[in-house]
Scaffold this active site. Structure first.
Site, mmCIF file in Angstrom:
data_model
loop_
_atom_site.group_PDB
_atom_site.id
_atom_site.type_symbol
_atom_site.label_atom_id
_atom_site.label_comp_id
_atom_site.label_asym_id
_atom_site.label_seq_id
_atom_site.Cartn_x
_atom_site.Cartn_y
_atom_site.Cartn_z
ATOM 1 N N HIS A 194 -1.100 29.350 123.982
ATOM 2 C CA HIS A 194 -2.421 29.381 124.623
ATOM 3 C C HIS A 194 -3.136 28.041 124.437
ATOM 4 C CE1 HIS A 194 -1.967 33.774 123.395
ATOM 5 N NE2 HIS A 194 -2.104 33.860 124.701
ATOM 6 N N ASP A 199 5.280 33.430 131.130
ATOM 7 C CA ASP A 199 5.258 34.624 131.979
ATOM 8 C C ASP A 199 5.587 34.169 133.403
ATOM 9 O OD1 ASP A 199 4.087 36.812 130.088
ATOM 10 O OD2 ASP A 199 2.941 34.992 129.715
ATOM 11 N N GLN A 210 4.705 36.269 136.454
ATOM 12 C CA GLN A 210 3.243 36.294 136.616
ATOM 13 C C GLN A 210 2.755 35.022 137.316
ATOM 14 O OE1 GLN A 210 0.295 37.648 133.522
ATOM 15 N NE2 GLN A 210 0.268 35.472 133.049
HETATM 16 P P1 AMP Z 1 -1.548 36.260 127.331
HETATM 17 O O1 AMP Z 1 -2.639 36.126 126.331
HETATM 18 O O2 AMP Z 1 -0.253 36.733 126.757
HETATM 19 O O3 AMP Z 1 -1.969 37.027 128.564
HETATM 20 O O4 AMP Z 1 -1.239 34.794 127.844
HETATM 21 C C1 AMP Z 1 -2.228 34.004 128.424
HETATM 22 C C2 AMP Z 1 -1.603 32.789 129.059
HETATM 23 O O5 AMP Z 1 -0.912 32.039 128.066
HETATM 24 C C3 AMP Z 1 -0.574 33.168 130.138
HETATM 25 O O6 AMP Z 1 -0.711 32.275 131.236
HETATM 26 C C4 AMP Z 1 0.730 32.968 129.412
HETATM 27 O O7 AMP Z 1 1.820 32.664 130.269
HETATM 28 C C5 AMP Z 1 0.405 31.796 128.508
HETATM 29 N N1 AMP Z 1 1.332 31.766 127.372
HETATM 30 C C6 AMP Z 1 1.614 32.780 126.521
HETATM 31 N N2 AMP Z 1 2.566 32.395 125.644
HETATM 32 C C7 AMP Z 1 2.899 31.129 125.969
HETATM 33 C C8 AMP Z 1 3.839 30.180 125.449
HETATM 34 N N3 AMP Z 1 4.638 30.462 124.437
HETATM 35 N N4 AMP Z 1 3.900 28.964 126.033
HETATM 36 C C9 AMP Z 1 3.108 28.656 127.086
HETATM 37 N N5 AMP Z 1 2.205 29.494 127.618
HETATM 38 C C10 AMP Z 1 2.100 30.716 127.073
#
Ligand code: AMP
Length: 301
Positions: free
Chosen positions: A37, A150, A153
């Site tokens: 994030h 994701d 997504q």
């Molecule tokens: P989430 O809180 O899981 O909904 O993720 C929020 C955003 O952070 C989404 O766009 C995810 O794809 C991105 N994200 C989550 N984990 C990672 C990661 N390991 N590397 C890059 N982006 C991430």
């Protein structure tokens, strides 16, 4: 950093930014923030004058029986992580504001949302699409940042932005990983000491795909077989899918090309993990690979 909990206040903040002629980037998250994030937050501050991170555990994207109730929530800790990253605003509304009584309008993504994660989690992307449109309407950013982590997504949101003529540019950022390759995820916190090392096989299976593709193998079936073999090394990890798809329609390919995407989903005991890798020429950086799928990286306005 301004901590904003109401929709009205978020709108006022955004209007003020625009009135000053400054640009605004939004990073939508569900909190339990980690380096993945924070890399998106860094991208947001690079792209625009002002960066906002939303923190909202979106009930609409959890299917019945999933982990909505126990999803990790720690707002204080999240805010502490954002301050040193020069984030200007954290938007953390409660569920009753986003989904007030009588809420009854949803955004229905099409066929892209039926496959892969959508097949495993029916209704998941309808919940994602709905909250993304709501957040974009509330915050009205110039740029919205998503993670390659994701992958499906990101593809669906890109489609949504195009199909609904949303006035926002989308930045997609590479997967941030643990030192052993495991993709960072808020759900990694569920992995116990036994499952944690086993979870590495997801990344290892993708690396195997990369190795074969970079050595010139183009038969997707053969590469997928090798991915499954790697995943099979850990009896505690149950593969949900391992596939190589076309990045536009997410349909499995027969011949691997530059920009084809290897995707895996598996369960380590009760924890569902996903990961992916964009196949590109040997030596390509993560950014080069992202460019193959999502086009040239955005430039600061
Ligand atoms: P989430 O809180 O899981 O909904 O993720 C929020 C955003 O952070 C989404 O766009 C995810 O794809 C991105 N994200 C989550 N984990 C990672 C990661 N390991 N590397 C890059 N982006 C991430």
């Amino acid at each position: 950093m301004q901590i904003i909990t109401s929709i009205d206040e978020m709108r006022r903040f955004s209007r003020a930014v625009r009135a000053q002629g400054r640009t605004l980037a939004l990073v939508p998250t569900m909190g339990a923030l980690h380096e993945g994030h924070l890399s998106l937050a860094g991208r947001a501050t690079d792209e625009c004058d002002v960066a906002a991170v939303s923190i909202f555990v979106n009930p609409a994207q959890f299917t019945p029986g999933e982990d909505y109730a126990r999803y990790p929530r720690n707002l204080e800790c999240d805010l502490d992580l954002l301050v040193p990253r020069q984030v200007d605003a954290a938007f953390a509304p409660d569920a009753a504001q986003i989904y007030p009584p009588g809420f009854d309008t949803f955004v229905e993504p099409g066929r892209l949302a039926e496959k892969l994660e959508g097949a495993a989690r029916p209704g998941h992307f309808r919940g994602v699409a709905t909250v993304v449109v709501k957040l974009l309407n509330i915050v009205q950013p110039d740029v919205v940042c998503f993670g390659q982590k994701d992958f499906q997504q990101a593809v669906i949101v890109r489609h949504l932005i195009r199909d609904l003529n949303l006035d926002v540019r989308m930045a997609v950022c590479p997967v941030v990983r643990e030192p052993d390759g495991l993709a960072r995820s808020s759900r990694n916190a569920y992995l116990d000491a036994e499952d944690r090392p086993a979870a590495r096989v997801l990344h290892q299976s993708l690396e195997r795909a990369r190795e074969l593709a970079e050595a010139g193998e183009i038969d997707a079936r053969l590469i997928v077989q090798e991915m499954r073999k790697t995943l099979g090394r850990e009896p505690g990890v149950a593969t949900d899918y391992a596939t190589i798809v076309d990045a536009t329609d997410l349909e499995p390919v027969e011949r691997v090309e530059r920009g084809s995407v290897a995707l895996v989903a598996a369960r380590a005991e009760a924890v569902r993990l996903i990961d992916n890798l964009i196949l590109g020429p040997a030596g390509a950086t993560d950014e080069d690979r992202l460019e193959l799928v999502f086009g040239p990286a955005l430039k600061r306005l």
